[in-house]
Design an enzyme around this catalytic site. Sequence first.
Site, PDB file in Angstrom:
ATOM      1  N   GLU A 177     -17.008  28.901  -6.155  1.00 45.65           N
ATOM      2  CA  GLU A 177     -17.887  28.201  -5.597  1.00 45.65           C
ATOM      3  C   GLU A 177     -18.593  29.225  -4.735  1.00 45.65           C
ATOM      4  OE1 GLU A 177     -15.694  25.471  -3.366  1.00 45.65           O
ATOM      5  OE2 GLU A 177     -14.846  26.609  -1.865  1.00 45.65           O
ATOM      6  N   CYS A 194      15.008  35.855  15.694  1.00 43.84           N
ATOM      7  CA  CYS A 194      16.013  36.748  16.240  1.00 43.84           C
ATOM      8  C   CYS A 194      16.072  37.969  15.624  1.00 43.84           C
ATOM      9  CB  CYS A 194      17.301  35.756  16.352  1.00 43.84           C
ATOM     10  SG  CYS A 194      17.972  35.823  14.788  1.00 43.84           S
ATOM     11  N   GLN A 203      -4.413  37.034   1.451  1.00 44.47           N
ATOM     12  CA  GLN A 203      -3.738  35.981   2.278  1.00 44.47           C
ATOM     13  C   GLN A 203      -2.751  35.189   1.590  1.00 44.47           C
ATOM     14  OE1 GLN A 203      -7.672  33.907   4.318  1.00 44.47           O
ATOM     15  NE2 GLN A 203      -8.186  34.706   2.397  1.00 44.47           N
ATOM     16  N   HIS A 225      -0.643  36.998   5.550  1.00 45.68           N
ATOM     17  CA  HIS A 225       0.037  35.587   5.772  1.00 45.68           C
ATOM     18  C   HIS A 225       1.547  35.652   5.436  1.00 45.68           C
ATOM     19  CE1 HIS A 225      -4.341  33.689   5.910  1.00 45.68           C
ATOM     20  NE2 HIS A 225      -3.952  34.626   7.026  1.00 45.68           N
TER      21      HIS A 225
HETATM   22  C1  BV8 Z   1      -3.967  32.564  14.723  1.00 41.28           C
HETATM   23  C2  BV8 Z   1       0.354  29.844   5.572  1.00 41.28           C
HETATM   24  C3  BV8 Z   1      -3.697  32.479  16.881  1.00 41.28           C
HETATM   25  C4  BV8 Z   1       1.225  30.542   4.398  1.00 41.28           C
HETATM   26  C5  BV8 Z   1      -1.785  30.008   6.011  1.00 41.28           C
HETATM   27  C6  BV8 Z   1     -10.297  32.135  15.117  1.00 41.28           C
HETATM   28  C7  BV8 Z   1      -9.472  33.100  15.407  1.00 41.28           C
HETATM   29  C8  BV8 Z   1      -8.199  33.143  15.452  1.00 41.28           C
HETATM   30  C9  BV8 Z   1      -7.691  31.800  15.073  1.00 41.28           C
HETATM   31  C10 BV8 Z   1      -8.484  30.871  14.619  1.00 41.28           C
HETATM   32  C11 BV8 Z   1      -9.995  30.846  14.628  1.00 41.28           C
HETATM   33  N1  BV8 Z   1     -10.397  29.863  14.450  1.00 41.28           N
HETATM   34  C12 BV8 Z   1      -9.482  29.025  13.987  1.00 41.28           C
HETATM   35  C13 BV8 Z   1      -8.302  29.444  14.044  1.00 41.28           C
HETATM   36  C14 BV8 Z   1      -7.140  28.894  13.748  1.00 41.28           C
HETATM   37  C15 BV8 Z   1      -6.495  29.146  12.325  1.00 41.28           C
HETATM   38  C16 BV8 Z   1      -7.659  29.021  11.314  1.00 41.28           C
HETATM   39  O1  BV8 Z   1      -8.206  29.873  11.046  1.00 41.28           O
HETATM   40  N2  BV8 Z   1      -8.180  27.685  11.026  1.00 41.28           N
HETATM   41  C17 BV8 Z   1      -9.134  27.394  10.102  1.00 41.28           C
HETATM   42  C18 BV8 Z   1      -8.453  26.436   9.018  1.00 41.28           C
HETATM   43  C19 BV8 Z   1     -10.283  26.816  10.785  1.00 41.28           C
HETATM   44  N3  BV8 Z   1      -5.908  30.406  12.317  1.00 41.28           N
HETATM   45  C20 BV8 Z   1      -4.609  30.552  12.562  1.00 41.28           C
HETATM   46  O2  BV8 Z   1      -3.896  29.542  13.144  1.00 41.28           O
HETATM   47  C21 BV8 Z   1      -4.070  31.664  12.100  1.00 41.28           C
HETATM   48  N4  BV8 Z   1      -3.257  32.223  13.563  1.00 41.28           N
HETATM   49  O3  BV8 Z   1      -5.000  32.871  14.822  1.00 41.28           O
HETATM   50  O4  BV8 Z   1      -3.106  32.575  15.789  1.00 41.28           O
HETATM   51  C22 BV8 Z   1      -2.780  32.905  17.897  1.00 41.28           C
HETATM   52  C23 BV8 Z   1      -3.343  34.020  18.672  1.00 41.28           C
HETATM   53  C24 BV8 Z   1      -2.305  34.236  19.772  1.00 41.28           C
HETATM   54  C25 BV8 Z   1      -1.301  33.762  19.845  1.00 41.28           C
HETATM   55  C26 BV8 Z   1      -0.601  32.640  18.955  1.00 41.28           C
HETATM   56  C27 BV8 Z   1      -1.548  32.380  17.895  1.00 41.28           C
HETATM   57  C28 BV8 Z   1      -2.862  31.802  11.272  1.00 41.28           C
HETATM   58  C29 BV8 Z   1      -3.789  31.524  10.027  1.00 41.28           C
HETATM   59  C30 BV8 Z   1      -2.811  31.515   8.787  1.00 41.28           C
HETATM   60  C31 BV8 Z   1      -2.384  30.247   8.429  1.00 41.28           C
HETATM   61  N5  BV8 Z   1      -1.683  30.304   7.122  1.00 41.28           N
HETATM   62  N6  BV8 Z   1      -0.972  30.061   5.184  1.00 41.28           N
HETATM   63  C32 BV8 Z   1       1.018  29.680   3.088  1.00 41.28           C
HETATM   64  O5  BV8 Z   1       1.738  28.606   3.033  1.00 41.28           O
HETATM   65  O6  BV8 Z   1       0.362  29.961   2.038  1.00 41.28           O
HETATM   66  S1  BV8 Z   1      -3.503  30.072   5.660  1.00 41.28           S
HETATM   67  C33 BV8 Z   1      -3.863  29.341   4.136  1.00 41.28           C
HETATM   68  O7  BV8 Z   1      -5.337  29.298   4.016  1.00 41.28           O
HETATM   69  C34 BV8 Z   1      -3.121  30.296   2.931  1.00 41.28           C
HETATM   70  O8  BV8 Z   1      -2.669  31.411   3.519  1.00 41.28           O
HETATM   71  C35 BV8 Z   1      -4.519  30.693   2.306  1.00 41.28           C
HETATM   72  O9  BV8 Z   1      -4.463  31.743   1.486  1.00 41.28           O
HETATM   73  C36 BV8 Z   1      -5.478  30.535   3.399  1.00 41.28           C
HETATM   74  C37 BV8 Z   1      -6.840  30.904   3.222  1.00 41.28           C
HETATM   75  O10 BV8 Z   1      -7.359  29.924   2.090  1.00 41.28           O
HETATM   76  P1  BV8 Z   1      -7.867  30.641   0.791  1.00 41.28           P
HETATM   77  O11 BV8 Z   1      -6.993  31.815   0.634  1.00 41.28           O
HETATM   78  O12 BV8 Z   1      -9.194  30.960   1.274  1.00 41.28           O
HETATM   79  O13 BV8 Z   1      -7.508  29.374  -0.259  1.00 41.28           O
HETATM   80  P2  BV8 Z   1      -8.479  28.120  -0.320  1.00 41.28           P
HETATM   81  O14 BV8 Z   1      -7.921  27.160  -1.069  1.00 41.28           O
HETATM   82  O15 BV8 Z   1      -9.233  27.679   0.775  1.00 41.28           O
HETATM   83  O16 BV8 Z   1      -9.798  28.567  -1.156  1.00 41.28           O
HETATM   84  C38 BV8 Z   1      -9.799  29.191  -2.338  1.00 41.28           C
HETATM   85  C39 BV8 Z   1     -11.042  29.409  -2.805  1.00 41.28           C
HETATM   86  O17 BV8 Z   1     -11.076  30.206  -4.278  1.00 41.28           O
HETATM   87  C40 BV8 Z   1     -12.165  28.493  -3.049  1.00 41.28           C
HETATM   88  O18 BV8 Z   1     -13.395  28.905  -2.289  1.00 41.28           O
HETATM   89  C41 BV8 Z   1     -12.142  28.128  -4.606  1.00 41.28           C
HETATM   90  O19 BV8 Z   1     -13.501  27.828  -4.810  1.00 41.28           O
HETATM   91  C42 BV8 Z   1     -11.909  29.371  -4.858  1.00 41.28           C
HETATM   92  N7  BV8 Z   1     -11.362  29.565  -6.491  1.00 41.28           N
HETATM   93  C43 BV8 Z   1     -10.650  28.528  -6.968  1.00 41.28           C
HETATM   94  N8  BV8 Z   1     -10.237  28.848  -8.214  1.00 41.28           N
HETATM   95  C44 BV8 Z   1     -10.652  30.281  -8.446  1.00 41.28           C
HETATM   96  C45 BV8 Z   1     -11.671  30.452  -7.275  1.00 41.28           C
HETATM   97  N9  BV8 Z   1     -12.214  31.622  -7.147  1.00 41.28           N
HETATM   98  C46 BV8 Z   1     -12.127  32.454  -8.290  1.00 41.28           C
HETATM   99  N10 BV8 Z   1     -11.386  31.933  -9.445  1.00 41.28           N
HETATM  100  C47 BV8 Z   1     -10.581  31.106  -9.377  1.00 41.28           C
HETATM  101  N11 BV8 Z   1     -10.179  30.723 -10.616  1.00 41.28           N
HETATM  102 ZN    ZN Z   2      18.098  33.605  14.556  1.00 39.30          ZN
END
Ligand code: BV8
Ligand code: ZN
Length: 242
Positions: A217, A132, A100, A120
């Site tokens: 976590e 485009c 991701q 992503h």
């Molecule tokens: C879409 C952009 C639909 C790039 C990102 C069900 C089905 C489909 C969609 C949805 C659905 N339910 C909800 C949705 C909507 C939405 C969604 O999922 N929302 C969530 C928040 C509820 N999904 C979407 O909108 C997706 N699109 O479904 O389109 C559609 C269909 C037809 C037509 C049109 C549209 C698009 C999702 C992509 C969003 N873009 N990023 C960027 O700028 O990075 S997502 C963003 O969150 C990042 O990419 C990131 O990678 C991703 C996930 O987060 P994590 O990677 O898990 O990171 P996070 O910080 O949350 O967690 C880190 C973890 O690591 C923690 O647990 C922490 O404890 C741990 N950690 C920390 N340090 C360490 C560690 N672990 C180990 N070692 C360490 N040192």
């Molecule tokens: Zn263009």
Amino acid sequence: MDEKLLTQARDILGKAERVAVFSGAGLSAESGIATFRGQEPDALWSRFDPMQLASVEGFASDPATVIDWYNWRRGKLAQAQPNAAHRAMAGHPGLMHLTQNVDDLLERAGVPESNVLHLHGSIGKDRCHAACGIEEDISLEKPEPLRQCKGCGAYMRPAVVWFGETLPQDIWSQAEVVCMEIDCLLVIGTSATVYPAFSLVELAAGQGSQIIVVNTEAIDSNQGALIEISGKAGDILPKLLD
Ligand code: BV8
Ligand code: ZN
């Protein structure tokens, strides 16, 4: 760290035929890259909600701020180095990566580009917001401010997938094929909140693949995650894979 769990996980990995890795922002955290839901001390990060900025609505309402935020992240990435987790996995070129993350730290650690599926997108490129077809590599050190597409005049924006945008179809299909044919999936540093990406883990678990989670976590995924190892990716992965 739970030595018993580690031994169990190493056993499973030793016996597995096809292993893949599903990763999130936690994999790059030890390289100094802020996690998505972490609390960065940096003003810009804490002043804005990344969920708002990484979205189609966020870009529509304030494109310049979204570009500034991505350029701030690009600057951080320019100074970042792959960490021990990236390097440990680069030592196993047979691993397929479903990530991701939009950074290129796996590739910079030596993972072949063809083995990294960026679900992503990538922060190292800009593309036309009107899709485009224009896409350009950008310099992480000196990224451009908000600008227009040379082809059609719409805004250029990072070639990443925002909330509300669909994932690249070809990448998605390749990721599904991987999840159908593996017998073990490492799930590293993800909060298991973003879909449809996380449904790939459910797909792999559903077809009988063993799931090994490494996270600082507990993730409340309803997966029968066979093994959940609590700890930092940079500490655990070298011990798991060496
Ligand atoms: C879409 C952009 C639909 C790039 C990102 C069900 C089905 C489909 C969609 C949805 C659905 N339910 C909800 C949705 C909507 C939405 C969604 O999922 N929302 C969530 C928040 C509820 N999904 C979407 O909108 C997706 N699109 O479904 O389109 C559609 C269909 C037809 C037509 C049109 C549209 C698009 C999702 C992509 C969003 N873009 N990023 C960027 O700028 O990075 S997502 C963003 O969150 C990042 O990419 C990131 O990678 C991703 C996930 O987060 P994590 O990677 O898990 O990171 P996070 O910080 O949350 O967690 C880190 C973890 O690591 C923690 O647990 C922490 O404890 C741990 N950690 C920390 N340090 C360490 C560690 N672990 C180990 N070692 C360490 N040192
Ligand atoms: Zn263009």
